[in-house]
Design a protein around this motif. Structure first.
Motif, mmCIF file in Angstrom:
data_model
loop_
_atom_site.group_PDB
_atom_site.id
_atom_site.type_symbol
_atom_site.label_atom_id
_atom_site.label_comp_id
_atom_site.label_asym_id
_atom_site.label_seq_id
_atom_site.Cartn_x
_atom_site.Cartn_y
_atom_site.Cartn_z
ATOM 1 N N LYS A 162 43.634 30.910 55.273
ATOM 2 C CA LYS A 162 42.635 29.916 55.685
ATOM 3 C C LYS A 162 41.241 30.529 55.672
ATOM 4 O O LYS A 162 40.274 29.890 55.274
ATOM 5 C CB LYS A 162 42.951 29.404 57.091
ATOM 6 N N ALA A 164 40.179 32.891 53.747
ATOM 7 C CA ALA A 164 39.735 32.985 52.354
ATOM 8 C C ALA A 164 39.268 31.619 51.857
ATOM 9 O O ALA A 164 38.240 31.503 51.190
ATOM 10 C CB ALA A 164 40.869 33.511 51.479
ATOM 11 N N GLU A 165 40.021 30.588 52.225
ATOM 12 C CA GLU A 165 39.669 29.244 51.775
ATOM 13 C C GLU A 165 38.312 28.826 52.334
ATOM 14 O O GLU A 165 37.475 28.295 51.614
ATOM 15 C CB GLU A 165 40.760 28.270 52.209
ATOM 16 N N SER A 166 38.104 29.100 53.615
ATOM 17 C CA SER A 166 36.837 28.666 54.206
ATOM 18 C C SER A 166 35.661 29.464 53.639
ATOM 19 O O SER A 166 34.521 29.043 53.721
ATOM 20 C CB SER A 166 36.872 28.792 55.731
ATOM 21 N N LEU A 167 35.946 30.630 53.039
ATOM 22 C CA LEU A 167 34.875 31.404 52.402
ATOM 23 C C LEU A 167 34.602 30.902 50.986
ATOM 24 O O LEU A 167 33.778 31.461 50.276
ATOM 25 C CB LEU A 167 35.241 32.886 52.368
ATOM 26 N N GLY A 168 35.348 29.868 50.554
ATOM 27 C CA GLY A 168 35.033 29.228 49.280
ATOM 28 C C GLY A 168 36.038 29.464 48.170
ATOM 29 O O GLY A 168 35.778 29.119 47.021
ATOM 30 N N ALA A 169 37.193 30.068 48.479
ATOM 31 C CA ALA A 169 38.158 30.374 47.425
ATOM 32 C C ALA A 169 39.013 29.151 47.087
ATOM 33 O O ALA A 169 39.451 28.435 47.981
ATOM 34 C CB ALA A 169 39.049 31.527 47.862
ATOM 35 N N SER A 170 39.252 28.941 45.781
ATOM 36 C CA SER A 170 40.143 27.861 45.364
ATOM 37 C C SER A 170 41.585 28.270 45.648
ATOM 38 O O SER A 170 41.861 29.433 45.938
ATOM 39 C CB SER A 170 39.976 27.601 43.869
ATOM 40 N N THR A 173 42.670 31.152 43.504
ATOM 41 C CA THR A 173 42.004 32.400 43.895
ATOM 42 C C THR A 173 42.609 32.957 45.180
ATOM 43 O O THR A 173 42.807 34.165 45.305
ATOM 44 C CB THR A 173 40.491 32.170 44.086
ATOM 45 N N ARG A 177 44.012 36.635 44.940
ATOM 46 C CA ARG A 177 43.248 37.677 45.614
ATOM 47 C C ARG A 177 43.772 38.021 47.010
ATOM 48 O O ARG A 177 43.468 39.085 47.545
ATOM 49 C CB ARG A 177 41.770 37.255 45.735
ATOM 50 N N VAL A 178 44.497 37.087 47.628
ATOM 51 C CA VAL A 178 44.900 37.320 49.023
ATOM 52 C C VAL A 178 46.425 37.288 49.197
ATOM 53 O O VAL A 178 47.027 38.268 49.620
ATOM 54 C CB VAL A 178 44.229 36.286 49.963
ATOM 55 N N PHE B 52 40.772 22.094 57.992
ATOM 56 C CA PHE B 52 42.178 22.469 57.854
ATOM 57 C C PHE B 52 43.115 21.420 58.438
ATOM 58 O O PHE B 52 44.314 21.465 58.227
ATOM 59 C CB PHE B 52 42.444 23.822 58.504
ATOM 60 N N ARG B 73 36.988 24.429 51.473
ATOM 61 C CA ARG B 73 36.276 25.505 50.781
ATOM 62 C C ARG B 73 34.859 25.128 50.380
ATOM 63 O O ARG B 73 34.060 25.984 50.023
ATOM 64 C CB ARG B 73 37.074 25.957 49.561
ATOM 65 N N PHE B 87 41.312 40.553 55.488
ATOM 66 C CA PHE B 87 42.180 40.814 54.340
ATOM 67 C C PHE B 87 42.635 42.269 54.431
ATOM 68 O O PHE B 87 41.824 43.181 54.278
ATOM 69 C CB PHE B 87 41.431 40.570 53.035
ATOM 70 N N HIS B 89 44.266 44.250 52.575
ATOM 71 C CA HIS B 89 44.258 45.105 51.390
ATOM 72 C C HIS B 89 42.851 45.352 50.864
ATOM 73 O O HIS B 89 42.686 45.887 49.782
ATOM 74 C CB HIS B 89 45.115 44.467 50.306
ATOM 75 N N PHE B 98 33.632 39.126 50.059
ATOM 76 C CA PHE B 98 34.506 38.094 49.471
ATOM 77 C C PHE B 98 33.810 36.730 49.346
ATOM 78 O O PHE B 98 33.807 36.122 48.270
ATOM 79 C CB PHE B 98 35.779 37.964 50.313
ATOM 80 N N MET B 102 32.803 34.561 45.894
ATOM 81 C CA MET B 102 33.199 33.179 45.645
ATOM 82 C C MET B 102 31.980 32.324 45.307
ATOM 83 O O MET B 102 32.069 31.348 44.595
ATOM 84 C CB MET B 102 33.903 32.598 46.877
#
Ligand SMILES: Nc1ncnc2c1ncn2[C@@H]1O[C@H](COP(=O)(O)OP(=O)(O)OP(=O)(O)O)[C@@H](O)[C@H]1O
Ligand SMILES: [Mg+2]
Lengths: 266, 357
Positions: A162, A164-170, A173, A177-178, B52, B73, B87, B89, B98, B102
């Motif tokens: 979540k 990553a998604e809120s940072l703009g990732a599709s 992605t 990436r995650v 969400f 997003r 993250f 990793h 990150f 994006m």
């Protein structure tokens, strides 16, 4: 050793001896100078290792097993990862059925599976082909990968995705990436387990090979039904060393894995 | 036009209503806390703002634009989760970068902004570390830097400090408030810790069972709670069940058991309930008098030393009352001693009657 009592130690020691004894015997036998199986060997010789080189059909069979292992383990991984993601984190109708379906090769007797594969491949004219073998092995080894990947998917913290998604990732992605890097230990472990399972599979494979696609286990099996020379021992020793080397390599690669994936974003 | 506007926001999970008819407007640059007990719908509200969770009913608008239709997003919202959600990793710098990646920010610019964000949270020196090699407080800072570096329209914080120990939490609170004010970012904090909410926010929004009970600045909410729930949830209070005897000019007389005293005017609801009210007197508003000279008389049953103040439990005909006194020299009352209690009638609060939750 203070925390584990003497019995625990004894148990562990016996266990290790029990597990490795057959391997030690095989490796010992392979070093014999004689023309028959003996243990302990009466002398030390590499005669039966040289003999491998004089039997190109064994080497061809080894190459086929190697290609087959890589192809089927990779195909099964491509199937198992999305399946594990769907089964591990979604609730949908038929979820239990899907899981049981993927896991069924573990419960069906292998000999039944072999006959079924034979019928199936003949139907499509794939019997004895490399493609046919790859498909059947992939089905057979999928449960091994699915289990490992499922374990790592279940332990995954969804809020990380979540974030990553809120940072703009599709969606893709986020996966690349995650999610994928986080389940990588399960994927790599599952691939190796599947590869090894495919590499030494005999019961199913015997039904579906032809002379041009004979795998190493099938070739060895055919050999010992005719003679009992130490050639099987020396080939087994090479396979053992290869497997140990593979494990070692994966360990090293897996240790580096985080760095490799992490370094991508620079 | 308000910056962020939540109107009639409702979320149901099957039978469960998590959030009901929630209205809130937040101005640009404001720091608002959603405060309430566990399970009252704070996280659900935040998740709807973040994208969400899809609201069952109601609308969310940002500067007049509808947000509900926008994917998470694309909302341009920064979130910090209770579990940090870094993250694992990626290094600290990669984590922070990150969101910029994006957004296709050029590498040089990206590097500059990552450094800036890390400086903001004092983590320049740890840019190359992995999260697993960091303490809870450091991870929290990384999560904050990662959310702030994208220059979000709104910063959402879901119990960001609840995993930290008391001392570190206090430090982070001050730091968080400082950063928020310097950057001027509109912030919504979810917490069930009332001191945290009061210390940090311009306004607190107190929630109870999915509904918004009161929105006010912290002092106002503390001093003039609208309901029994708000009064008990924000800080300590002496909660008594009483009855309005008679109205007087500018106030009324209430009875708690046999004892009567003066109070401000009762709430309108009191008339309908036959004069039943909840009487709330904050412990720090109660003063000691010599025995026989108080509004009520009692015996100091226990006394707890809390550094900068004393907390007394005094047995009275009203029940056990809490009294908080500043630690300014020796204790005023010994344990077991008889004492009178008094308070300024203007400090008494009468609230609509509710059965004890
Ligand atoms: N996905 C879901 N499915 C069903 N019920 C849910 C779901 N998410 C939340 N709820 C319910 O909605 C209510 C509000 O939950 P929410 O997580 O918003 O509470 P909260 O105020 O954040 O609590 P806490 O302080 O414990 O985090 C709870 O009763 C919860 O059980
Ligand atoms: Mg919550």
């Amino acid at each position: 050793m203070t925390r584990n009592g003497p019995f625990a130690f004894l148990f562990s020691a016996l266990f290790v001896v029990f597990m490795t004894a057959p391997l030690v015997v095989v490796m010992g036998v392979s070093l014999t100078p004689e023309g028959f199986l003996e243990f302990p060997p009466s002398g030390l010789s590499l005669r039966w290792f040289r003999a491998i080189l004089e039997n190109p059909d064994f080497i061809d069979a080894a190459w086929i097993s190697l290609y087959l292992g890589i192809a089927s383990a990779s195909l099964a991984t491509v199937l198992a990862v999305p399946a594990a993601l769907a089964i591990g984190r979604r609730r949908f109708a038929g979820r239990d059925f899907l899981l049981a379906l993927f896991m069924s090769p573990l419960t069906v007797p292998t000999i039944v599976l072999g006959i079924a594969f034979l019928r199936f491949l003949s139907q499509f004219g794939l019997n004895g082909t490399f493609v046919g073998l790859t498909l059947c092995h992939a089905i057979f080894i999928t449960p091994f990968i699915l289990r490992l990947v499922l374990a790592s998917v279940t332990g995954l913290d969804r809020t990380i995705e979540k974030a990553a998604e809120s940072l703009g990732a599709s969606d893709f992605t986020v996966f690349r990436r995650v999610t994928l890097p986080m389940i990588m230990p399960g994927v790599v472990g599952g691939w190796v387990l599947a590869f090894i399972t495919s590499f030494d599979e005999l019961t199913v494979t015997v039904f579906i090979v032809n002379p041009s696609t004979t795998t190493l286990p099938v070739r060895l099996f055919a050999h010992i039904t005719q003679t009992t020379d130490p050639l099987v021992a020396s080939i087994s020793t090479v396979v053992i060393l290869f497997t140990v080397g593979l494990m070692f390599l994966i360990e090293r690669l897996y240790g580096l894995d985080r760095l490799l994936v992490g370094g991508e974003g620079r | 036009m308000a910056f962020l506007e939540l109107t009639g926001l409702t979320k149901r999970f099957g039978e469960v209503t998590a959030v009901e008819d929630f209205d809130l407007t937040v101005e640009r640059g404001e720091f608002v806390s959603l405060l309430g007990p566990s399970g009252c719908g704070k996280t659900t509200t935040l998740q709807m703002i973040a994208g969400f969770e899809q609201p069952t009913a109601g609308s969310i608008t940002l500067e007049g634009r509808d947000l509900v239709a926008v994917k998470a997003r694309n909302r341009g919202i920064g979130i910090v989760f209770q579990s940090y959600a870094l993250f694992p990793h990626m290094t600290v710098a990669q984590n922070v970068a990150f969101g910029l990646e994006m957004r296709k920010v050029a590498p040089a610019e990206r590097q500059r902004r990552v450094e800036q964000a890390l400086a903001l949270v004092h983590l320049e020196a740890l840019a190359g570390r992995y999260p697993r090699a960091m303490s809870g407080g450091q991870r929290q800072r990384v999560a904050l830097a990662r959310a702030l570096v994208i220059e979000p329209e709104i910063l959402l914080l879901d119990e960001p400090l609840s995993n930290l120990d008391a001392k570190l939490r206090e430090e982070m609170q001050l730091e968080l408030r400082g950063i928020q004010q310097r950057m001027g970012v509109t912030t919504i904090l979810v917490t069930h810790d009332q001191t945290e909410a009061m210390a940090l926010s311009d306004r607190v929004a107190v929630m109870h069972r999915g509904r918004l009970v009161q929105v006010a600045d912290p002092l106002q909410a503390y001093e003039n709670p609208l309901t029994d729930f708000v009064s008990s949830f924000l800080g300590k209070t002496n909660r008594l069940e009483g009855r309005v005897l008679e109205r007087q000019s500018g106030g009324c007389r209430v009875a708690v058991g046999e004892t009567t005293f003066e109070a401000p005017p009762p709430p309108d609801e009191a008339a309908a309930g036959g004069g039943r009210v909840i009487v709330s007197i904050r412990p720090e508003k109660v003063e000691f008098r010599p025995a026989g000279a108080g509004l009520v008389e009692g015996r100091a049953a226990a006394r707890i030393f809390l550094g900068d103040h004393w907390l007394y439990q005094v047995e009275t005909p009203l029940g056990v009352l809490l009294v908080i006194r500043q630690n300014a020299g020796p204790a005023e009352v010994e344990t077991g001693g008889s004492v009178g209690l008094a308070w300024d009638p203007a400090q008494v609060r009468l609230l609509p009657y509710e059965a004890q939750a």
